[in-house]
Design an enzyme around this catalytic site. Sequence first.
Site, mmCIF file in Angstrom:
data_model
loop_
_atom_site.group_PDB
_atom_site.id
_atom_site.type_symbol
_atom_site.label_atom_id
_atom_site.label_comp_id
_atom_site.label_asym_id
_atom_site.label_seq_id
_atom_site.Cartn_x
_atom_site.Cartn_y
_atom_site.Cartn_z
ATOM 1 N N GLN A 8 0.598 -1.082 0.087
ATOM 2 C CA GLN A 8 -0.003 -0.163 -0.060
ATOM 3 C C GLN A 8 0.974 1.155 0.020
ATOM 4 O OE1 GLN A 8 -3.073 0.279 -0.407
ATOM 5 N NE2 GLN A 8 -4.062 -1.810 0.250
ATOM 6 N N GLU B 179 -1.162 -15.464 -3.343
ATOM 7 C CA GLU B 179 -0.703 -14.315 -4.004
ATOM 8 C C GLU B 179 0.378 -14.950 -5.369
ATOM 9 O OE1 GLU B 179 0.620 -11.006 -5.810
ATOM 10 O OE2 GLU B 179 -0.921 -10.813 -4.092
ATOM 11 N N ASP C 275 -8.639 -8.989 -1.490
ATOM 12 C CA ASP C 275 -8.256 -7.731 -1.787
ATOM 13 C C ASP C 275 -7.519 -7.655 -2.982
ATOM 14 O OD1 ASP C 275 -6.941 -5.098 -1.455
ATOM 15 O OD2 ASP C 275 -5.163 -5.697 -0.353
ATOM 16 N N CYS D 17 -10.421 -1.502 -4.275
ATOM 17 C CA CYS D 17 -9.813 -0.303 -4.486
ATOM 18 C C CYS D 17 -10.328 0.500 -5.882
ATOM 19 C CB CYS D 17 -8.065 -0.355 -4.617
ATOM 20 S SG CYS D 17 -7.831 -1.588 -6.137
#
Length: 345
Positions: free
Chosen positions: A179, A227, A275, A303
Amino acid sequence: MPYAEQLARKRKELSRLLGLDVPALIPSPSESGFRSKVAFVFGNGVMGHYALASQRIIPIEECPVHHERGNRIAFALRDRLARVRIAPGILRHIVIRTTADGREASAMLVVTRNDKSLRTPVKGFLASPEKPDGFFVNIHTKPGPYMVGEETIKIEGRSHVKETVGGLSYLVSPTAFFQTNVGAAEILVKLVLEQIGAAKRVLDLYCGSGLFSLPIAKSGAAVTAIEENRQAIVDAEANVRLNRLPPGQVRFIAGRVEDALARAGRDPWDAVVLDPPRQGCPPAVIAGVFERIRPARVVYVSCNPDALAKELPVILKTGYRVMRVQPVDMFPHTDHIETVVTFTR
Protein backbone atom coordinates in the site's frame (compact mmCIF):
# COMPACT_ATOMS: atom_id res chain seq x y z
CA MET A 1 -10.98 21.54 -3.70
CA PRO A 2 -11.24 21.69 0.12
CA TYR A 3 -10.57 18.27 1.61
CA ALA A 4 -13.94 18.06 3.39
CA GLU A 5 -15.68 18.61 0.05
CA GLN A 6 -13.54 15.90 -1.60
CA LEU A 7 -14.66 13.42 1.06
CA ALA A 8 -18.31 14.41 0.69
CA ARG A 9 -18.20 13.99 -3.11
CA LYS A 10 -16.55 10.59 -2.83
CA ARG A 11 -19.17 9.43 -0.36
CA LYS A 12 -21.97 10.57 -2.68
CA GLU A 13 -20.40 8.85 -5.70
CA LEU A 14 -19.80 5.59 -3.84
CA SER A 15 -23.40 5.57 -2.57
CA ARG A 16 -24.62 6.06 -6.14
CA LEU A 17 -22.45 3.29 -7.56
CA LEU A 18 -23.28 0.71 -4.89
CA GLY A 19 -26.92 1.69 -4.38
CA LEU A 20 -26.30 1.76 -0.63
CA ASP A 21 -26.30 4.38 2.10
CA VAL A 22 -22.55 4.66 2.58
CA PRO A 23 -21.09 6.21 5.76
CA ALA A 24 -18.58 9.06 5.65
CA LEU A 25 -15.09 8.18 4.46
CA ILE A 26 -12.39 7.77 7.07
CA PRO A 27 -9.97 10.51 5.98
CA SER A 28 -6.33 9.97 5.16
CA PRO A 29 -4.10 10.83 8.14
CA SER A 30 -2.12 13.08 5.76
CA GLU A 31 -3.35 15.24 2.88
CA SER A 32 0.11 15.67 1.32
CA GLY A 33 3.32 13.65 1.20
CA PHE A 34 1.32 10.47 1.79
CA ARG A 35 2.53 8.44 -1.22
CA SER A 36 5.45 6.29 -0.07
CA LYS A 37 5.70 4.88 -3.59
CA VAL A 38 7.01 7.51 -5.99
CA ALA A 39 6.85 6.82 -9.75
CA PHE A 40 7.66 8.90 -12.83
CA VAL A 41 7.77 8.10 -16.53
CA PHE A 42 10.48 9.11 -19.03
CA GLY A 43 9.91 10.10 -22.65
CA ASN A 44 10.81 12.75 -25.22
CA GLY A 45 13.69 13.93 -23.06
CA VAL A 46 11.56 14.68 -19.99
CA MET A 47 10.48 12.98 -16.76
CA GLY A 48 6.96 13.41 -15.48
CA HIS A 49 3.45 11.98 -15.42
CA TYR A 50 1.07 11.03 -18.20
CA ALA A 51 -1.62 13.55 -19.05
CA LEU A 52 -5.12 12.28 -18.29
CA ALA A 53 -6.21 9.48 -20.65
CA SER A 54 -3.16 9.83 -22.90
CA GLN A 55 0.49 8.84 -23.40
CA ARG A 56 1.59 12.50 -23.47
CA ILE A 57 4.12 13.17 -20.71
CA ILE A 58 3.85 16.35 -18.66
CA PRO A 59 7.22 17.38 -17.13
CA ILE A 60 6.97 17.49 -13.33
CA GLU A 61 9.00 19.74 -11.06
CA GLU A 62 7.14 19.01 -7.82
CA CYS A 63 4.60 16.40 -6.72
CA PRO A 64 2.98 17.31 -3.38
CA VAL A 65 1.37 13.90 -2.79
CA HIS A 66 4.71 12.06 -3.03
CA HIS A 67 6.92 11.61 0.01
CA GLU A 68 9.40 14.46 0.01
CA ARG A 69 12.45 12.17 0.13
CA GLY A 70 11.13 10.16 -2.81
CA ASN A 71 10.80 13.34 -4.87
CA ARG A 72 14.35 14.43 -4.00
CA ILE A 73 15.78 11.07 -5.09
CA ALA A 74 13.82 11.07 -8.35
CA PHE A 75 14.79 14.61 -9.33
CA ALA A 76 18.44 14.06 -8.39
CA LEU A 77 18.63 10.98 -10.61
CA ARG A 78 16.76 12.77 -13.41
CA ASP A 79 19.29 15.61 -13.35
CA ARG A 80 22.24 13.19 -13.51
CA LEU A 81 20.71 11.36 -16.48
CA ALA A 82 20.00 14.65 -18.28
CA ARG A 83 23.69 15.59 -18.23
CA VAL A 84 24.76 12.69 -20.48
CA ARG A 85 23.71 11.51 -23.91
CA ILE A 86 21.38 8.52 -23.44
CA ALA A 87 19.81 7.10 -26.59
CA PRO A 88 16.04 7.64 -26.97
CA GLY A 89 13.91 4.73 -25.82
CA ILE A 90 16.25 3.41 -23.09
CA LEU A 91 14.72 5.16 -20.07
CA ARG A 92 11.19 4.09 -19.08
CA HIS A 93 10.42 4.76 -15.39
CA ILE A 94 11.86 5.59 -12.02
CA VAL A 95 10.18 3.85 -9.07
CA ILE A 96 11.09 4.76 -5.50
CA ARG A 97 9.86 3.29 -2.24
CA THR A 98 10.35 5.18 1.01
CA THR A 99 9.20 4.33 4.49
CA ALA A 100 6.50 6.60 5.89
CA ASP A 101 9.04 8.29 8.15
CA GLY A 102 11.55 8.71 5.29
CA ARG A 103 14.35 6.86 7.10
CA GLU A 104 14.72 4.21 4.39
CA ALA A 105 14.36 4.38 0.62
CA SER A 106 15.07 2.19 -2.40
CA ALA A 107 15.13 3.35 -6.02
CA MET A 108 14.70 1.37 -9.22
CA LEU A 109 15.46 2.67 -12.70
CA VAL A 110 13.39 0.87 -15.34
CA VAL A 111 15.09 0.67 -18.75
CA THR A 112 14.74 -1.23 -22.01
CA ARG A 113 18.37 -2.36 -21.75
CA ASN A 114 21.24 -2.01 -19.29
CA ASP A 115 23.16 0.36 -21.55
CA LYS A 116 26.71 1.43 -20.72
CA SER A 117 25.67 5.10 -21.06
CA LEU A 118 23.85 4.67 -17.71
CA ARG A 119 27.00 3.90 -15.75
CA THR A 120 28.39 7.41 -15.32
CA PRO A 121 25.17 9.13 -14.20
CA VAL A 122 24.23 6.23 -11.89
CA LYS A 123 27.71 6.18 -10.35
CA GLY A 124 27.54 9.93 -9.74
CA PHE A 125 24.05 9.65 -8.30
CA LEU A 126 25.11 6.90 -5.87
CA ALA A 127 27.95 9.14 -4.65
CA SER A 128 25.58 12.09 -4.06
CA PRO A 129 23.78 13.16 -0.85
CA GLU A 130 20.47 11.87 -2.29
CA LYS A 131 21.75 8.30 -2.59
CA PRO A 132 19.00 5.81 -1.54
CA ASP A 133 19.62 2.85 0.76
CA GLY A 134 19.22 0.44 -2.15
CA PHE A 135 19.43 0.91 -5.93
CA PHE A 136 18.22 -1.40 -8.70
CA VAL A 137 17.98 -1.50 -12.48
CA ASN A 138 14.95 -3.26 -13.94
CA ILE A 139 14.97 -4.45 -17.56
CA HIS A 140 11.58 -4.02 -19.22
CA THR A 141 11.42 -4.62 -22.97
CA LYS A 142 7.74 -5.37 -23.54
CA PRO A 143 5.19 -2.72 -24.48
CA GLY A 144 2.05 -2.38 -22.41
CA PRO A 145 0.75 -0.87 -19.19
CA TYR A 146 2.99 -2.71 -16.71
CA MET A 147 5.59 -0.48 -15.14
CA VAL A 148 8.32 -3.07 -14.49
CA GLY A 149 9.76 -6.09 -16.29
CA GLU A 150 10.77 -9.52 -15.02
CA GLU A 151 14.55 -8.97 -14.65
CA THR A 152 15.81 -6.84 -11.76
CA ILE A 153 19.51 -6.22 -11.13
CA LYS A 154 20.62 -5.09 -7.69
CA ILE A 155 23.32 -2.44 -8.12
CA GLU A 156 24.02 -1.41 -4.55
CA GLY A 157 22.70 -1.40 -0.98
CA ARG A 158 19.72 -3.04 0.71
CA SER A 159 17.27 -5.34 -1.05
CA HIS A 160 14.22 -4.01 0.85
CA VAL A 161 12.88 -1.14 2.88
CA LYS A 162 11.39 -2.04 6.25
CA GLU A 163 7.98 -0.48 6.86
CA THR A 164 5.99 -0.62 10.10
CA VAL A 165 2.20 -0.91 10.10
CA GLY A 166 0.24 -1.48 13.31
CA GLY A 167 3.28 -2.62 15.26
CA LEU A 168 4.33 -5.23 12.66
CA SER A 169 7.35 -4.92 10.36
CA TYR A 170 7.17 -5.52 6.61
CA LEU A 171 10.08 -5.94 4.22
CA VAL A 172 9.08 -4.45 0.86
CA SER A 173 10.96 -5.29 -2.35
CA PRO A 174 11.07 -2.71 -5.16
CA THR A 175 8.93 -4.87 -7.50
CA ALA A 176 6.39 -6.11 -4.93
CA PHE A 177 3.07 -4.39 -4.23
CA PHE A 178 2.55 -2.67 -0.90
CA GLN A 179 0.00 0.00 0.00
CA THR A 180 1.31 3.43 -0.98
CA ASN A 181 -0.40 5.37 1.84
CA VAL A 182 0.91 3.69 4.98
CA GLY A 183 -1.16 5.77 7.41
CA ALA A 184 -4.37 4.81 5.64
CA ALA A 185 -3.16 1.20 5.29
CA GLU A 186 -3.04 0.99 9.08
CA ILE A 187 -6.72 2.00 9.13
CA LEU A 188 -7.50 -0.77 6.61
CA VAL A 189 -5.73 -3.36 8.78
CA LYS A 190 -7.78 -2.34 11.84
CA LEU A 191 -11.01 -2.55 9.85
CA VAL A 192 -10.20 -6.01 8.48
CA LEU A 193 -9.25 -7.32 11.93
CA GLU A 194 -12.50 -5.97 13.38
CA GLN A 195 -14.62 -7.47 10.63
CA ILE A 196 -13.23 -11.02 10.63
CA GLY A 197 -14.15 -11.17 14.30
CA ALA A 198 -13.37 -14.41 16.12
CA ALA A 199 -12.64 -16.43 12.95
CA LYS A 200 -10.15 -19.23 13.65
CA ARG A 201 -9.41 -20.27 10.05
CA VAL A 202 -8.91 -17.46 7.54
CA LEU A 203 -8.16 -17.54 3.82
CA ASP A 204 -6.40 -14.37 2.58
CA LEU A 205 -6.61 -13.94 -1.22
CA TYR A 206 -4.35 -11.53 -3.13
CA CYS A 207 -2.30 -11.29 0.06
CA GLY A 208 0.71 -9.37 -1.31
CA SER A 209 3.55 -9.40 1.21
CA GLY A 210 1.20 -10.13 4.12
CA LEU A 211 -0.36 -6.79 5.06
CA PHE A 212 -3.48 -8.54 6.40
CA SER A 213 -2.14 -12.09 6.80
CA LEU A 214 0.39 -11.20 9.48
CA PRO A 215 -1.88 -9.27 11.90
CA ILE A 216 -4.63 -11.88 11.45
CA ALA A 217 -2.15 -14.63 12.31
CA LYS A 218 -0.82 -12.59 15.23
CA SER A 219 -4.39 -12.37 16.58
CA GLY A 220 -4.40 -16.18 16.83
CA ALA A 221 -6.12 -17.33 13.63
CA ALA A 222 -4.63 -19.94 11.31
CA VAL A 223 -4.11 -18.22 7.95
CA THR A 224 -3.57 -19.53 4.42
CA ALA A 225 -2.60 -16.72 2.04
CA ILE A 226 -2.41 -16.76 -1.77
CA GLU A 227 -0.56 -14.36 -4.07
CA GLU A 228 0.59 -14.55 -7.71
CA ASN A 229 3.63 -12.25 -7.34
CA ARG A 230 6.41 -14.62 -6.26
CA GLN A 231 8.63 -11.84 -4.93
CA ALA A 232 5.77 -10.72 -2.69
CA ILE A 233 5.53 -14.29 -1.33
CA VAL A 234 9.28 -14.31 -0.64
CA ASP A 235 8.84 -11.01 1.22
CA ALA A 236 5.81 -12.35 3.10
CA GLU A 237 7.69 -15.41 4.32
CA ALA A 238 10.58 -13.20 5.42
CA ASN A 239 8.07 -10.99 7.25
CA VAL A 240 6.79 -14.00 9.22
CA ARG A 241 10.34 -14.67 10.43
CA LEU A 242 11.01 -10.98 11.05
CA ASN A 243 7.96 -10.69 13.31
CA ARG A 244 8.64 -14.05 15.01
CA LEU A 245 5.20 -15.45 14.38
CA PRO A 246 4.71 -19.09 15.46
CA PRO A 247 5.73 -21.63 12.78
CA GLY A 248 2.72 -22.85 10.85
CA GLN A 249 0.46 -19.99 11.98
CA VAL A 250 0.39 -18.63 8.42
CA ARG A 251 1.00 -20.53 5.18
CA PHE A 252 1.73 -18.73 1.91
CA ILE A 253 0.97 -20.15 -1.54
CA ALA A 254 2.49 -18.63 -4.69
CA GLY A 255 0.14 -18.86 -7.65
CA ARG A 256 -2.87 -17.42 -9.44
CA VAL A 257 -5.74 -17.09 -6.99
CA GLU A 258 -8.11 -18.85 -9.41
CA ASP A 259 -5.81 -21.92 -9.54
CA ALA A 260 -4.78 -22.07 -5.88
CA LEU A 261 -8.36 -21.52 -4.75
CA ALA A 262 -9.36 -24.82 -6.34
CA ARG A 263 -7.06 -26.60 -3.85
CA ALA A 264 -7.39 -24.40 -0.77
CA GLY A 265 -11.15 -24.15 -1.25
CA ARG A 266 -11.65 -27.78 -0.28
CA ASP A 267 -10.99 -26.93 3.38
CA PRO A 268 -13.54 -25.28 5.70
CA TRP A 269 -12.93 -21.55 6.31
CA ASP A 270 -14.52 -19.26 8.89
CA ALA A 271 -13.65 -16.11 6.95
CA VAL A 272 -12.14 -15.02 3.64
CA VAL A 273 -10.30 -11.75 2.99
CA LEU A 274 -10.32 -10.48 -0.61
CA ASP A 275 -7.98 -7.66 -1.69
CA PRO A 276 -7.90 -7.91 -5.50
CA PRO A 277 -6.15 -5.58 -7.98
CA ARG A 278 -8.02 -2.74 -9.72
CA GLN A 279 -9.84 -4.97 -12.17
CA GLY A 280 -11.56 -6.74 -9.27
CA CYS A 281 -12.18 -10.47 -8.85
CA PRO A 282 -12.55 -12.80 -11.87
CA PRO A 283 -15.87 -14.70 -11.98
CA ALA A 284 -14.04 -17.91 -11.00
CA VAL A 285 -12.88 -16.31 -7.74
CA ILE A 286 -16.34 -14.90 -6.92
CA ALA A 287 -17.88 -18.34 -7.55
CA GLY A 288 -15.15 -20.14 -5.62
CA VAL A 289 -15.55 -17.97 -2.53
CA PHE A 290 -19.30 -17.27 -2.42
CA GLU A 291 -20.71 -20.43 -3.98
CA ARG A 292 -18.23 -23.19 -3.16
CA ILE A 293 -16.40 -22.23 0.06
CA ARG A 294 -19.30 -20.21 1.51
CA PRO A 295 -17.58 -18.94 4.69
CA ALA A 296 -19.67 -17.29 7.37
CA ARG A 297 -17.99 -13.97 6.58
CA VAL A 298 -16.12 -12.37 3.66
CA VAL A 299 -14.22 -9.10 4.05
CA TYR A 300 -13.68 -7.50 0.63
CA VAL A 301 -11.12 -4.68 0.34
CA SER A 302 -11.82 -2.94 -2.98
CA CYS A 303 -9.70 -0.23 -4.60
CA ASN A 304 -12.12 0.17 -7.53
CA PRO A 305 -15.75 1.11 -6.79
CA ASP A 306 -16.79 0.48 -10.43
CA ALA A 307 -15.55 -3.14 -10.30
CA LEU A 308 -17.15 -3.61 -6.86
CA ALA A 309 -20.48 -2.23 -8.15
CA LYS A 310 -20.50 -4.80 -10.98
CA GLU A 311 -19.71 -7.69 -8.63
CA LEU A 312 -22.11 -6.70 -5.84
CA PRO A 313 -25.35 -8.01 -7.46
CA VAL A 314 -23.60 -11.28 -8.36
CA ILE A 315 -22.44 -11.75 -4.75
CA LEU A 316 -25.85 -10.92 -3.27
CA LYS A 317 -27.52 -13.53 -5.50
CA THR A 318 -25.38 -16.25 -3.86
CA GLY A 319 -27.15 -15.79 -0.54
CA TYR A 320 -24.95 -13.20 1.16
CA ARG A 321 -25.90 -9.78 2.52
CA VAL A 322 -23.88 -6.62 3.12
CA MET A 323 -23.30 -6.25 6.84
CA ARG A 324 -21.07 -3.17 6.68
CA VAL A 325 -19.52 -0.78 4.17
CA GLN A 326 -16.67 1.51 5.24
CA PRO A 327 -14.77 3.63 2.69
CA VAL A 328 -11.28 4.92 3.45
CA ASP A 329 -9.58 7.80 1.64
CA MET A 330 -6.26 6.31 0.57
CA PHE A 331 -5.67 8.91 -2.16
CA PRO A 332 -6.60 12.52 -1.34
CA HIS A 333 -6.98 14.85 -4.36
CA THR A 334 -7.97 11.97 -6.66
CA ASP A 335 -11.27 10.22 -7.34
CA HIS A 336 -9.96 6.87 -6.05
CA ILE A 337 -11.73 5.24 -3.10
CA GLU A 338 -10.74 2.24 -1.00
CA THR A 339 -13.81 0.41 0.32
CA VAL A 340 -14.04 -2.34 2.95
CA VAL A 341 -17.24 -4.36 2.55
CA THR A 342 -18.22 -7.12 4.98
CA PHE A 343 -20.53 -9.84 3.66
CA THR A 344 -22.28 -12.37 5.89
CA ARG A 345 -23.95 -15.58 4.75
